[in-house]
Design a protein around this motif. Structure first.
Motif, PDB file in Angstrom:
ATOM      1  N   SER A   1       0.831  -1.188   0.000  1.00  0.00           N
ATOM      2  CA  SER A   1       0.000   0.000   0.000  1.00  0.00           C
ATOM      3  C   SER A   1       0.867   1.240   0.000  1.00  0.00           C
ATOM      4  CB  SER A   1      -0.905   0.018   1.232  1.00  0.00           C
ATOM      5  OG  SER A   1      -0.136   0.239   2.382  1.00  0.00           O
ATOM      6  N   THR A   2       0.217   2.397  -0.189  1.00  0.00           N
ATOM      7  CA  THR A   2       0.952   3.660  -0.206  1.00  0.00           C
ATOM      8  C   THR A   2       1.666   3.899   1.113  1.00  0.00           C
ATOM      9  OG1 THR A   2      -0.687   4.588  -1.703  1.00  0.00           O
ATOM     10  CG2 THR A   2       0.748   6.147  -0.561  1.00  0.00           C
ATOM     11  N   LEU A   3       1.007   3.571   2.227  1.00  0.00           N
ATOM     12  CA  LEU A   3       1.598   3.812   3.536  1.00  0.00           C
ATOM     13  C   LEU A   3       2.812   2.925   3.772  1.00  0.00           C
ATOM     14  CD1 LEU A   3      -1.661   4.159   5.649  1.00  0.00           C
ATOM     15  CD2 LEU A   3      -0.121   5.967   4.881  1.00  0.00           C
ATOM     16  N   VAL A   4       2.725   1.667   3.317  1.00  0.00           N
ATOM     17  CA  VAL A   4       3.863   0.757   3.462  1.00  0.00           C
ATOM     18  C   VAL A   4       5.036   1.261   2.638  1.00  0.00           C
ATOM     19  CG1 VAL A   4       4.723  -1.570   2.998  1.00  0.00           C
ATOM     20  CG2 VAL A   4       2.427  -1.247   3.963  1.00  0.00           C
ATOM     21  N   LEU A   5       4.742   1.723   1.405  1.00  0.00           N
ATOM     22  CA  LEU A   5       5.784   2.261   0.542  1.00  0.00           C
ATOM     23  C   LEU A   5       6.444   3.487   1.178  1.00  0.00           C
ATOM     24  CD1 LEU A   5       7.302   2.289  -2.138  1.00  0.00           C
ATOM     25  CD2 LEU A   5       5.439   3.667  -3.106  1.00  0.00           C
ATOM     26  N   ALA A   6       5.624   4.359   1.773  1.00  0.00           N
ATOM     27  CA  ALA A   6       6.166   5.555   2.421  1.00  0.00           C
ATOM     28  C   ALA A   6       7.111   5.175   3.545  1.00  0.00           C
ATOM     29  CB  ALA A   6       5.019   6.418   2.957  1.00  0.00           C
ATOM     30  N   GLU A   7       6.723   4.170   4.331  1.00  0.00           N
ATOM     31  CA  GLU A   7       7.581   3.754   5.437  1.00  0.00           C
ATOM     32  C   GLU A   7       8.877   3.144   4.919  1.00  0.00           C
ATOM     33  OE1 GLU A   7       5.784   1.155   8.289  1.00  0.00           O
ATOM     34  OE2 GLU A   7       7.171   1.834   9.842  1.00  0.00           O
TER      35      GLU A   7
ATOM     36  N   GLY B   1      -0.238   6.679  10.739  1.00  0.00           N
ATOM     37  CA  GLY B   1      -1.521   6.280  11.308  1.00  0.00           C
ATOM     38  C   GLY B   1      -2.645   7.242  10.979  1.00  0.00           C
ATOM     39  N   PHE B   2      -2.414   8.539  11.193  1.00  0.00           N
ATOM     40  CA  PHE B   2      -3.452   9.524  10.903  1.00  0.00           C
ATOM     41  C   PHE B   2      -3.709   9.648   9.400  1.00  0.00           C
ATOM     42  CE2 PHE B   2      -2.316  11.165  15.201  1.00  0.00           C
ATOM     43  CZ  PHE B   2      -3.575  11.054  15.759  1.00  0.00           C
ATOM     44  N   SER B   3      -2.663   9.475   8.591  1.00  0.00           N
ATOM     45  CA  SER B   3      -2.851   9.515   7.132  1.00  0.00           C
ATOM     46  C   SER B   3      -3.747   8.371   6.683  1.00  0.00           C
ATOM     47  CB  SER B   3      -1.493   9.432   6.427  1.00  0.00           C
ATOM     48  OG  SER B   3      -0.687  10.538   6.736  1.00  0.00           O
ATOM     49  N   LYS B   4      -3.554   7.213   7.275  1.00  0.00           N
ATOM     50  CA  LYS B   4      -4.371   6.051   6.903  1.00  0.00           C
ATOM     51  C   LYS B   4      -5.835   6.262   7.275  1.00  0.00           C
ATOM     52  CE  LYS B   4      -4.751   1.048   7.472  1.00  0.00           C
ATOM     53  NZ  LYS B   4      -5.066   0.879   6.048  1.00  0.00           N
ATOM     54  N   LEU B   5      -6.071   6.854   8.448  1.00  0.00           N
ATOM     55  CA  LEU B   5      -7.447   7.146   8.851  1.00  0.00           C
ATOM     56  C   LEU B   5      -8.132   8.060   7.833  1.00  0.00           C
ATOM     57  CD1 LEU B   5      -7.032   7.780  12.698  1.00  0.00           C
ATOM     58  CD2 LEU B   5      -8.096   5.799  11.597  1.00  0.00           C
ATOM     59  N   ILE B   6      -7.392   9.053   7.345  1.00  0.00           N
ATOM     60  CA  ILE B   6      -7.968   9.979   6.355  1.00  0.00           C
ATOM     61  C   ILE B   6      -8.193   9.279   5.022  1.00  0.00           C
ATOM     62  CG2 ILE B   6      -7.535  12.093   5.040  1.00  0.00           C
ATOM     63  CD1 ILE B   6      -5.901  13.071   7.481  1.00  0.00           C
ATOM     64  N   LEU B   7      -7.181   8.521   4.562  1.00  0.00           N
ATOM     65  CA  LEU B   7      -7.286   7.825   3.273  1.00  0.00           C
ATOM     66  C   LEU B   7      -8.405   6.788   3.276  1.00  0.00           C
ATOM     67  CD1 LEU B   7      -3.495   7.297   2.413  1.00  0.00           C
ATOM     68  CD2 LEU B   7      -5.114   8.830   1.270  1.00  0.00           C
ATOM     69  N   ASP B   8      -8.630   6.166   4.413  1.00  0.00           N
ATOM     70  CA  ASP B   8      -9.683   5.143   4.520  1.00  0.00           C
ATOM     71  C   ASP B   8     -11.065   5.741   4.770  1.00  0.00           C
ATOM     72  OD1 ASP B   8      -7.755   3.267   4.110  1.00  0.00           O
ATOM     73  OD2 ASP B   8      -7.637   2.579   6.195  1.00  0.00           O
ATOM     74  N   GLY B   9     -11.134   7.086   4.839  1.00  0.00           N
ATOM     75  CA  GLY B   9     -12.415   7.740   5.026  1.00  0.00           C
ATOM     76  C   GLY B   9     -13.023   7.526   6.388  1.00  0.00           C
ATOM     77  N   LEU B  10     -12.181   7.352   7.404  1.00  0.00           N
ATOM     78  CA  LEU B  10     -12.686   7.052   8.745  1.00  0.00           C
ATOM     79  C   LEU B  10     -12.932   8.298   9.587  1.00  0.00           C
ATOM     80  CD1 LEU B  10     -10.525   3.905   9.620  1.00  0.00           C
ATOM     81  CD2 LEU B  10     -12.876   4.011   8.773  1.00  0.00           C
ATOM     82  N   ALA B  11     -12.673   9.474   9.015  1.00  0.00           N
ATOM     83  CA  ALA B  11     -13.005  10.713   9.722  1.00  0.00           C
ATOM     84  C   ALA B  11     -14.514  10.930   9.624  1.00  0.00           C
ATOM     85  CB  ALA B  11     -12.257  11.891   9.103  1.00  0.00           C
ATOM     86  N   HIS B  12     -15.180  11.152  10.758  1.00  0.00           N
ATOM     87  CA  HIS B  12     -16.635  11.258  10.779  1.00  0.00           C
ATOM     88  C   HIS B  12     -17.151  12.610  10.328  1.00  0.00           C
ATOM     89  CE1 HIS B  12     -16.845   7.346  12.629  1.00  0.00           C
ATOM     90  NE2 HIS B  12     -16.060   7.735  13.621  1.00  0.00           N
TER      91      HIS B  12
ATOM     92  N   PHE C   1      -7.184  15.445  12.325  1.00  0.00           N
ATOM     93  CA  PHE C   1      -6.202  14.433  11.932  1.00  0.00           C
ATOM     94  C   PHE C   1      -5.039  15.072  11.169  1.00  0.00           C
ATOM     95  CE2 PHE C   1      -9.600  10.850  11.781  1.00  0.00           C
ATOM     96  CZ  PHE C   1      -9.562  10.768  13.173  1.00  0.00           C
ATOM     97  N   LEU C   2      -5.361  16.004  10.250  1.00  0.00           N
ATOM     98  CA  LEU C   2      -4.328  16.665   9.458  1.00  0.00           C
ATOM     99  C   LEU C   2      -3.428  17.528  10.333  1.00  0.00           C
ATOM    100  CD1 LEU C   2      -6.384  17.689   6.288  1.00  0.00           C
ATOM    101  CD2 LEU C   2      -4.538  15.999   6.407  1.00  0.00           C
ATOM    102  N   ARG C   3      -4.016  18.157  11.342  1.00  0.00           N
ATOM    103  CA  ARG C   3      -3.199  18.948  12.272  1.00  0.00           C
ATOM    104  C   ARG C   3      -2.221  18.048  13.019  1.00  0.00           C
ATOM    105  NH1 ARG C   3      -7.769  22.543  12.755  1.00  0.00           N
ATOM    106  NH2 ARG C   3      -8.804  21.104  14.184  1.00  0.00           N
ATOM    107  N   ASP C   4      -2.696  16.846  13.389  1.00  0.00           N
ATOM    108  CA  ASP C   4      -1.815  15.897  14.075  1.00  0.00           C
ATOM    109  C   ASP C   4      -0.684  15.437  13.153  1.00  0.00           C
ATOM    110  OD1 ASP C   4      -3.175  15.948  16.507  1.00  0.00           O
ATOM    111  OD2 ASP C   4      -4.587  14.403  15.872  1.00  0.00           O
ATOM    112  N   VAL C   5      -1.018  15.226  11.874  1.00  0.00           N
ATOM    113  CA  VAL C   5      -0.003  14.839  10.892  1.00  0.00           C
ATOM    114  C   VAL C   5       1.042  15.939  10.764  1.00  0.00           C
ATOM    115  CG1 VAL C   5       0.432  14.417   8.435  1.00  0.00           C
ATOM    116  CG2 VAL C   5      -1.479  13.279   9.571  1.00  0.00           C
ATOM    117  N   PHE C   6       0.574  17.177  10.640  1.00  0.00           N
ATOM    118  CA  PHE C   6       1.481  18.316  10.482  1.00  0.00           C
ATOM    119  C   PHE C   6       2.366  18.484  11.708  1.00  0.00           C
ATOM    120  CE2 PHE C   6       2.353  22.939  10.772  1.00  0.00           C
ATOM    121  CZ  PHE C   6       3.071  23.087   9.581  1.00  0.00           C
ATOM    122  N   SER C   7       1.777  18.365  12.900  1.00  0.00           N
ATOM    123  CA  SER C   7       2.534  18.512  14.136  1.00  0.00           C
ATOM    124  C   SER C   7       3.600  17.427  14.250  1.00  0.00           C
ATOM    125  CB  SER C   7       1.587  18.447  15.336  1.00  0.00           C
ATOM    126  OG  SER C   7       2.297  18.497  16.545  1.00  0.00           O
TER     127      SER C   7
END
Length: 289
Positions: free
Chosen positions: A1-7, A60-71, A79-85
């Motif tokens: 997946s994209t996240l695995v590739l990024a890591e 982790g937060f990127s995956k939540l966004i990509l999977d559409g799990l933000a309500h 989530f994006l603020r946490d990613v940026f921080s």
């Protein structure tokens, strides 16, 4: 997946950075081999942990966004603020390690010129005020209304040093206040900056050790608060290169800390005008041991 590739792409880079930091320890000739080896191992373990923590948050937060799990859109922004921080924290760790490596190799360019201490100090206090408010701490700028002199420094590096000290004060103070003071001509030809806090304090026996590479005054607090453990070591080397000094005047566990920085006052020409900017570049022969 994209996240695995990024890591897979990012982790080797982080390992290289950790390796550079660990190797830098061995370059200190005066350090016994067994001590250098132990510090290499301790640093590698600490740095690996600290680098992976923000990286895992980003993934982790990127995956939540990509999977559409933000309500909601608001939760997605959170989530994006946490990613940026986390990304900012990760960048800070990497910069610390690379900065120290450059200093050890004697490759630190410095532009020494007359600088407004007022401008530098006010900008640093303003930047840290937000973090202080978030922790319900009072950040007292006791230089307000005081005429501050010009100093001969590299402005970017002086700002880096002051921000590092202020950041530590905020990080390790859980209640109370942080005060910033300036005392001209203490000693003669210098301005003395003091940053005092009501935080966890530094044991007397570690007042000098905190300026060593990879040495922690309080490992427990280090683990809880995060960080590379290199900030004060870098600060001492940089201020020394600029002709100043840094140290701990008061250090008592649980009773706060007073840390001081002496900065060279600026020289002026016969007509009162600042002298032209000077440039200084560390040659390999000018390395600090």
């Amino acid at each position: 997946s994209t996240l695995v590739l990024a890591e897979l792409l990012i982790c080797p880079f982080l390992l290289i950075v950790v390796f550079l930091g660990a190797v830098a320890i061995g370059r200190r000739v005066a350090m016994p081999i067994e001590i250098a080896r132990r510090r290499q191992l301790e640093f590698t373990a600490d740095a690996s942990h600290e680098l992976r923590t923000p990286l895992n948050s980003i993934l982790g937060f990127s995956k939540l966004i990509l999977d559409g799990l933000a309500h909601s859109r608001d939760e997605e922004k959170e989530f994006l603020r946490d990613v940026f921080s986390s990304a900012q924290h990760l960048l800070g760790l990497v910069n610390d390690i690379l900065d120290l490596e450059h200093i050890e190799r004697g490759k630190v360019p410095l532009r020494i010129e007359p600088v407004s201490l007022r401008t530098v100090l006010d900008s640093c206090v303003a930047l840290m005020a937000v973090q202080a408010v978030e922790k319900n701490l009072e950040l007292r700028n006791q230089t307000e209304g005081q005429e501050l002199p010009r100093v001969d420094v590299d402005e970017v590096r002086l700002r880096q040093i002051i921000l590092n000290v202020l950041s530590n004060a905020v990080k390790f103070t859980h209640e109370g206040w942080i005060a910033v003071r300036a005392v001209p001509n203490q000693p003669e030809g210098f301005v003395r900056l003091e940053i005092e806090d009501t935080g966890v304090g530094i044991p007397q026996e570690k007042k000098e050790a905190v300026f060593e590479k990879y040495v922690q005054a309080a490992p427990v607090h280090f683990r809880q608060q995060g960080g590379s453990g290199l900030g004060l070591a870098i600060s001492r080397r940089l201020i020394t290169l600029m002709g100043g000094a840094i140290g701990v005047q008061d250090g008592h566990t649980g009773r706060g800390t007073l840390l001081w920085i002496t900065v060279p006052l600026s020289d002026f020409g016969p007509g009162g005008e600042p002298l032209p900017p000077k440039s200084a570049v560390l040659a390999s022969s000018g390395k600090l041991s």
